[in-house]
Design a protein around this motif. Structure first.
Motif, PDB file in Angstrom:
ATOM      1  N   MET A   1       0.841  -1.179   0.000  1.00 54.67           N
ATOM      2  CA  MET A   1       0.000   0.000   0.000  1.00 54.67           C
ATOM      3  C   MET A   1       0.887   1.242   0.000  1.00 54.67           C
ATOM      4  O   MET A   1       1.867   1.325   0.699  1.00 54.67           O
ATOM      5  CB  MET A   1      -0.887   0.006   1.245  1.00 54.67           C
ATOM      6  CG  MET A   1      -1.731   1.255   1.341  1.00 54.67           C
ATOM      7  SD  MET A   1      -2.895   1.246   2.702  1.00 54.67           S
ATOM      8  CE  MET A   1      -1.890   1.866   4.008  1.00 54.67           C
ATOM      9  N   LYS A   3       2.095   4.861   0.907  1.00 58.19           N
ATOM     10  CA  LYS A   3       1.991   5.639   2.138  1.00 58.19           C
ATOM     11  C   LYS A   3       1.630   7.091   1.859  1.00 58.19           C
ATOM     12  O   LYS A   3       1.513   7.875   2.781  1.00 58.19           O
ATOM     13  CB  LYS A   3       3.290   5.558   2.919  1.00 58.19           C
ATOM     14  CG  LYS A   3       3.518   4.179   3.482  1.00 58.19           C
ATOM     15  CD  LYS A   3       4.544   4.187   4.542  1.00 58.19           C
ATOM     16  CE  LYS A   3       4.705   2.781   5.059  1.00 58.19           C
ATOM     17  NZ  LYS A   3       4.876   2.693   6.453  1.00 58.19           N
ATOM     18  N   LYS A   9      -7.997   9.409  -1.756  1.00 59.15           N
ATOM     19  CA  LYS A   9      -7.953   8.642  -0.521  1.00 59.15           C
ATOM     20  C   LYS A   9      -8.501   9.475   0.638  1.00 59.15           C
ATOM     21  O   LYS A   9      -9.309   8.995   1.443  1.00 59.15           O
ATOM     22  CB  LYS A   9      -6.501   8.239  -0.231  1.00 59.15           C
ATOM     23  CG  LYS A   9      -6.354   7.175   0.830  1.00 59.15           C
ATOM     24  CD  LYS A   9      -4.904   6.864   1.135  1.00 59.15           C
ATOM     25  CE  LYS A   9      -4.200   6.151   0.022  1.00 59.15           C
ATOM     26  NZ  LYS A   9      -2.839   5.722   0.370  1.00 59.15           N
ATOM     27  N   ASP A  12     -12.290   9.896   0.306  1.00 62.16           N
ATOM     28  CA  ASP A  12     -13.011   8.686   0.698  1.00 62.16           C
ATOM     29  C   ASP A  12     -13.129   8.568   2.210  1.00 62.16           C
ATOM     30  O   ASP A  12     -14.195   8.256   2.740  1.00 62.16           O
ATOM     31  CB  ASP A  12     -12.309   7.432   0.153  1.00 62.16           C
ATOM     32  CG  ASP A  12     -12.449   7.278  -1.343  1.00 62.16           C
ATOM     33  OD1 ASP A  12     -13.302   7.970  -1.942  1.00 62.16           O
ATOM     34  OD2 ASP A  12     -11.700   6.461  -1.921  1.00 62.16           O
ATOM     35  N   VAL A  13     -12.029   8.827   2.913  1.00 60.77           N
ATOM     36  CA  VAL A  13     -12.049   8.709   4.373  1.00 60.77           C
ATOM     37  C   VAL A  13     -12.984   9.749   4.979  1.00 60.77           C
ATOM     38  O   VAL A  13     -13.812   9.432   5.833  1.00 60.77           O
ATOM     39  CB  VAL A  13     -10.620   8.844   4.946  1.00 60.77           C
ATOM     40  CG1 VAL A  13     -10.651   8.916   6.462  1.00 60.77           C
ATOM     41  CG2 VAL A  13      -9.765   7.680   4.492  1.00 60.77           C
ATOM     42  N   ASP A  50      -7.330   6.610  10.661  1.00 57.13           N
ATOM     43  CA  ASP A  50      -7.841   5.627   9.712  1.00 57.13           C
ATOM     44  C   ASP A  50      -6.670   4.923   9.022  1.00 57.13           C
ATOM     45  O   ASP A  50      -5.657   5.544   8.698  1.00 57.13           O
ATOM     46  CB  ASP A  50      -8.727   6.329   8.665  1.00 57.13           C
ATOM     47  CG  ASP A  50      -9.401   5.337   7.744  1.00 57.13           C
ATOM     48  OD1 ASP A  50      -8.765   4.939   6.744  1.00 57.13           O
ATOM     49  OD2 ASP A  50     -10.550   4.948   8.022  1.00 57.13           O
ATOM     50  N   ARG A  52      -6.195   4.015   6.117  1.00 57.66           N
ATOM     51  CA  ARG A  52      -5.838   4.493   4.781  1.00 57.66           C
ATOM     52  C   ARG A  52      -5.010   5.772   4.829  1.00 57.66           C
ATOM     53  O   ARG A  52      -4.349   6.114   3.852  1.00 57.66           O
ATOM     54  CB  ARG A  52      -7.103   4.737   3.954  1.00 57.66           C
ATOM     55  CG  ARG A  52      -7.894   3.454   3.701  1.00 57.66           C
ATOM     56  CD  ARG A  52      -9.265   3.744   3.130  1.00 57.66           C
ATOM     57  NE  ARG A  52     -10.137   4.193   4.214  1.00 57.66           N
ATOM     58  CZ  ARG A  52     -11.411   4.549   4.035  1.00 57.66           C
ATOM     59  NH1 ARG A  52     -11.944   4.517   2.837  1.00 57.66           N
ATOM     60  NH2 ARG A  52     -12.139   4.938   5.060  1.00 57.66           N
ATOM     61  N   ILE A  53      -5.053   6.484   5.928  1.00 54.75           N
ATOM     62  CA  ILE A  53      -4.362   7.767   6.052  1.00 54.75           C
ATOM     63  C   ILE A  53      -3.203   7.703   7.045  1.00 54.75           C
ATOM     64  O   ILE A  53      -2.135   8.268   6.826  1.00 54.75           O
ATOM     65  CB  ILE A  53      -5.350   8.879   6.499  1.00 54.75           C
ATOM     66  CG1 ILE A  53      -6.488   9.015   5.500  1.00 54.75           C
ATOM     67  CG2 ILE A  53      -4.645  10.210   6.699  1.00 54.75           C
ATOM     68  CD1 ILE A  53      -6.069   9.425   4.118  1.00 54.75           C
TER      69      ILE A  53
END
Length: 133
Positions: A1, A3, A9, A12-13, A50, A52-53
């Motif tokens: 993934m 960074k 992204k 979306d979060v 999160d 993803r972040i």
């Protein structure tokens, strides 16, 4: 993934978190300004933690930073390039022609080392996604 934090992204979060808040608000009581502020802080906290972040916000060790390592290598290259002028030459061990070629080779090596180090440093700074910690 990856960074890096990209706009999609992050969108979306934030959209996921905002949807949760809207669902909560639609299900019940009206929200006061204080409640809205608390919910906004809660959303901000959830966004930065999160999965993803959060990896993009983790600091990188200074010795793994391309910007710093490249700058150190650029400095080392400059020192190597200056070496022939900073050190006395012992002419008894080599002919003047050999000394001349040796000095030229050392200088060229230092210059190339410095240019590569500078390029790595600039590339590291341009592509950085995380703070140095």
């Amino acid at each position: 993934m990856s960074k890096s934090v990209t706009a999609p992204k992050l969108e979306d979060v934030v959209a996921d978190m905002a949807t949760d808040i809207i669902k909560q608000a639609a299900a019940g009581d009206p929200i006061t300004l204080g409640d809205a502020m608390n919910k906004a802080r809660h959303v901000a906290r959830k966004v930065v933690t999160d999965g993803r972040i959060a990896p993009a916000l983790e600091p990188v060790k200074w010795w793994r930073s391309h910007a710093i390592v490249g700058a150190l290598n650029a400095g080392a290259g400059a020192l190597v390039a200056a070496l022939p002028t900073l050190t006395p030459v012992i002419v008894d061990l080599a002919s003047p022609e050999q000394v001349k070629w040796w000095n030229a080779a050392v200088t060229l090596t230092g210059v190339v080392w410095g240019v590569v180090g500078a390029a790595v440093s600039v590339g590291g700074r341009v592509n950085t996604t995380r703070p140095i910690g």
